[in-house]
Write an enzyme that holds these catalytic residues in place. Structure first.
Site, short mmCIF file in Angstrom:
data_model
loop_
_atom_site.label_atom_id
_atom_site.label_comp_id
_atom_site.label_asym_id
_atom_site.label_seq_id
_atom_site.Cartn_x
_atom_site.Cartn_y
_atom_site.Cartn_z
N GLU A 1 38.35 76.11 -44.04
CA GLU A 1 38.60 76.15 -45.49
C GLU A 1 38.96 77.60 -45.85
O GLU A 1 40.05 77.87 -46.34
CB GLU A 1 37.36 75.69 -46.27
CG GLU A 1 37.56 75.68 -47.79
CD GLU A 1 36.29 75.29 -48.57
OE1 GLU A 1 35.19 75.34 -48.00
OE2 GLU A 1 36.42 74.96 -49.77
N HIS B 1 35.22 63.13 -48.48
CA HIS B 1 34.80 64.53 -48.65
C HIS B 1 34.43 64.74 -50.11
O HIS B 1 35.26 65.07 -50.94
CB HIS B 1 35.95 65.47 -48.22
CG HIS B 1 35.61 66.91 -48.29
ND1 HIS B 1 36.28 67.86 -47.56
CD2 HIS B 1 34.67 67.60 -48.99
CE1 HIS B 1 35.78 69.06 -47.80
NE2 HIS B 1 34.80 68.93 -48.69
#
Ligand code: ADE
Ligand code: ZN
Length: 341
Positions: free
Chosen positions: A192, A9
């Site tokens: 998120e 990521h």
């Protein structure tokens, strides 16, 4: 200790260190609010994801040439290799650059050139994921996907990033279907800032193989069970979460501990290291210190990163053996230390 890891990521644009930013701005005649790298870095204090994205996209106007993209990616790969990264699967945001007037072939040439050079000279393996900006909508994502088809052999999958709330995964079902039909890997940012419903949608409608972040999945026990039972990896970014206030201000209170205890397949990444205080090895150091993780727990995180990567089984086995060796070293260091106490 530099754990052998795979970084899964990482936004290549988020690796733009202030010195690089200033040099590229001068070279390409782009104006910046200040040309003092330390002053630029000192301004990186964020209230939330959007306040970071505003600075991030503004900075990216300095990237104009193949050299800019090459040097950015090569610099990241070099720094990461020194920190233990053996494999990187990095995102890039083609729409940002095309909207800044940079042709797609320039971006691909720079990034792909860096990946090849890093493989040959640094021994690090890397591949590219093409990421859609969710706030530009589904039509723009589909147009971008079609425009990227001439470069199909230069990326291995698609991703979804940028402003999360208000842009659910369901908007992108069609373009993810197009990617699946092309045999591409699929991942997406979810959970998120937005809630568990975005994670469900990413799994059920986009068919993703990993969830980027996924922190808010913890709010839904049925979702936690699904992630655990299907061994769907979460690419968790501890320093990013603190910097963007998507986790408590003290790293010691980060939900990582709970994710591990829930039996989730967690991996550790840096997200945008030029902005959030460090690379993947810095994230490992910080969580070891602040969450008091044991060598076995750290080795599990490192092993997960290879298990979750898009590499073949034989290569995976080689990297996992390296993690085993690193664990043996870490444990012998720990027992020597304990003997002295
Ligand atoms: N683009 C770069 N970093 C990001 C993040 N953490 N979330 C969403 N989009 C991003
Ligand atoms: Zn991200």
């Amino acid at each position: 200790m530099k754990w052998p890891t795979s970084e899964l990521h990482i936004h290549i644009e988020g690796t733009i260190e202030s010195e690089f930013l200033v040099a590229a701005a001068r070279r390409n005649d782009v104006s910046l609010p200040t040309y003092d790298p330390a002053e630029l870095t000192a301004r990186y204090v964020f209230a939330d994801l959007q306040s970071f994205l505003d600075v991030h996209y503004s900075n990216l106007t300095v990237l104009r040439t193949e050299r800019d993209f090459h040097d950015l990616a090569f610099g990241y790969l070099k720094r990461s290799a020194a920190g233990g990264v053996r494999r990187a699967e990095f995102f890039f945001d083609p729409q940002t650059h095309v909207n800044n007037g940079v042709p797609l072939e320039v971006v691909f040439a720079g990034l792909t050139g860096a990946v090849q050079e890093a493989r040959e000279t640094l021994g690090i393996s890397a591949d590219i994921l093409l990421s859609f900006l969710r706030d530009l909508g589904a039509d723009a994502a589909e147009e971008t996907f079609r425009a990227a088809m001439p470069f199909r052999d230069q990326f291995i999958g698609v991703a979804l990033d940028s402003t999360e709330i208000g842009y659910p995964p369901s908007l992108f079902e069609k373009v993810y279907g197009m990617a699946a039909a092309e045999g591409l890997h699929r991942v997406a940012h979810a959970g998120e800032e937005a809630g568990p419903d975005y994670v469900w949608e990413a799994l059920d409608l986009l068919g993703v193989e990993r969830i980027d972040h996924g922190n808010r999945a913890l709010e839904d026990p049925a979702l936690v069970a699904r992630l655990r039972d299907e061994r769907i990896p979460l690419t968790v970014c501890p320093l990013s979460n603190v910097a963007l206030r998507t986790a408590p201000p003290r790293l010691a209170d980060h939900p990582l501990r709970r994710m591990i205890d829930e039996g989730l397949v967690v991996t550790i990444s840096s997200d945008d290291p030029a902005y959030f205080g460090g690379y993947v090895d810095d994230n490992f150091d910080a969580i070891e210190r602040e969450l008091a993780l044991t060598p076995v727990e750290l080795a599990r995180l490192a092993a997960n990163s290879f298990e979750a990567s898009f590499i073949d089984d034989e290569t995976k086995a080689g990297y996992l053996a390296e993690v085993g060796e690193a664990l043996a070293t870490a444990e012998s260091v720990a027992s020597t230390r304990a003997l002295r106490e």
